[in-house]
Design an enzyme around this catalytic site. Structure first.
Site, short mmCIF file in Angstrom:
data_model
loop_
_atom_site.label_atom_id
_atom_site.label_comp_id
_atom_site.label_asym_id
_atom_site.label_seq_id
_atom_site.Cartn_x
_atom_site.Cartn_y
_atom_site.Cartn_z
N TYR A 70 42.33 36.59 25.92
CA TYR A 70 41.58 37.80 25.57
C TYR A 70 42.38 38.81 24.76
O TYR A 70 41.84 39.83 24.33
CB TYR A 70 41.08 38.49 26.84
CG TYR A 70 40.18 37.62 27.67
CD1 TYR A 70 38.87 37.36 27.27
CD2 TYR A 70 40.62 37.05 28.86
CE1 TYR A 70 38.04 36.56 28.02
CE2 TYR A 70 39.79 36.24 29.62
CZ TYR A 70 38.50 36.00 29.19
OH TYR A 70 37.68 35.19 29.93
N HIS A 87 37.05 43.57 23.15
CA HIS A 87 36.96 44.22 24.46
C HIS A 87 38.33 44.72 24.93
O HIS A 87 38.42 45.48 25.88
CB HIS A 87 36.39 43.23 25.46
CG HIS A 87 35.39 43.78 26.43
ND1 HIS A 87 34.71 44.97 26.25
CD2 HIS A 87 34.96 43.29 27.61
CE1 HIS A 87 33.90 45.17 27.27
NE2 HIS A 87 34.03 44.18 28.12
N TYR A 115 40.32 42.12 35.51
CA TYR A 115 39.26 41.85 34.56
C TYR A 115 38.36 43.08 34.46
O TYR A 115 38.27 43.90 35.36
CB TYR A 115 38.46 40.58 34.88
CG TYR A 115 39.29 39.34 34.63
CD1 TYR A 115 39.37 38.80 33.35
CD2 TYR A 115 40.02 38.76 35.65
CE1 TYR A 115 40.16 37.69 33.10
CE2 TYR A 115 40.81 37.65 35.41
CZ TYR A 115 40.88 37.12 34.14
OH TYR A 115 41.67 36.02 33.89
N ASN A 122 35.20 44.04 34.50
CA ASN A 122 34.12 44.47 35.40
C ASN A 122 34.62 45.00 36.74
O ASN A 122 33.84 45.59 37.48
CB ASN A 122 33.13 43.33 35.63
CG ASN A 122 32.44 42.93 34.35
OD1 ASN A 122 32.61 43.53 33.30
ND2 ASN A 122 31.64 41.89 34.43
#
EC number: 3.1.1.29
Length: 187
Positions: free
Chosen positions: A14, A19, A63, A65
């Site tokens: 990532y 993001h 992460y 969330n």
């Protein structure tokens, strides 16, 4: 005490995705001031002192969330009574054009799940946000889009805006959020 949180997802997979622009900003802040992150519980942490203010920078490893889990641990330990001025959260925003910076005090999550996790975990919307526009593709699912990498044209623009976001953090620390909003929300 000021806590600065860059939002993103951990891991090489990532690292360069849209993001993770919050991680990119705090990484640049650390690089600019010669700081090193170390791993602690659910986050990476770097500590710093600027203008006689103690500053903690974190990158949650929970992460996106579940970012609130890590943020709550640090806030409870460091600054719980001094919100909103003492918590700055940097994150991406799909509803703003690529590279646009907007600084705001409190408000809703705007659908950002990492910000919503922080709001839910802390029980308040009262903290400073530095939002960096990543745009959106109307033909691509939002989840796929935010987890994809910037185009080469977007990368150049984002690199410049990451540097501006770092400068805005310093203005917030030294001169306050209202001054930073007056400068950077107009650009």
């Amino acid at each position: 005490m000021i806590v600065i949180v860059g939002l993103g997802n951990p891991g090489r997979k990532y690292a360069k995705t849209r993001h993770n622009v919050g991680f990119m900003v705090v990484d640049e802040l650390a690089r600019k001031y010669g700081l090193a992150f170390r791993e602690k519980n659910d986050y990476y942490i770097a500590e710093w002192r600027l203008e006689n203010k103690d500053i903690t920078i974190i990158k949650p490893t929970t992460y996106m969330n579940l970012s609130g889990t890590a943020v709550k641990k640090v806030v409870n330990e460091k600054i719980l009574k001094n919100l909103p001025e003492s918590l700055i959260v940097i994150h991406d925003d799909v509803d703003m054009p690529v590279g646009k910076i907007k600084i705001k005090k409190n408000g809703s999550s705007g659908g950002h799940k990492g910000v919503q996790s922080i709001i839910d975990s802390l029980g308040t919307k009262d903290f400073i946000r530095i939002k960096i526009g990543i745009g959106k593709d109307p033909y691509q699912d939002v989840s796929e889009y935010v987890l994809s990498q910037f185009t080469s044209e977007q990368r150049a623009k984002i690199k410049e805006k990451i540097s501006e976001a770092v400068d805005s953090i310093v203005v917030i620390i030294n001169e306050g959020v209202n001054k930073a909003m007056n400068i950077y929300n107009r650009l």
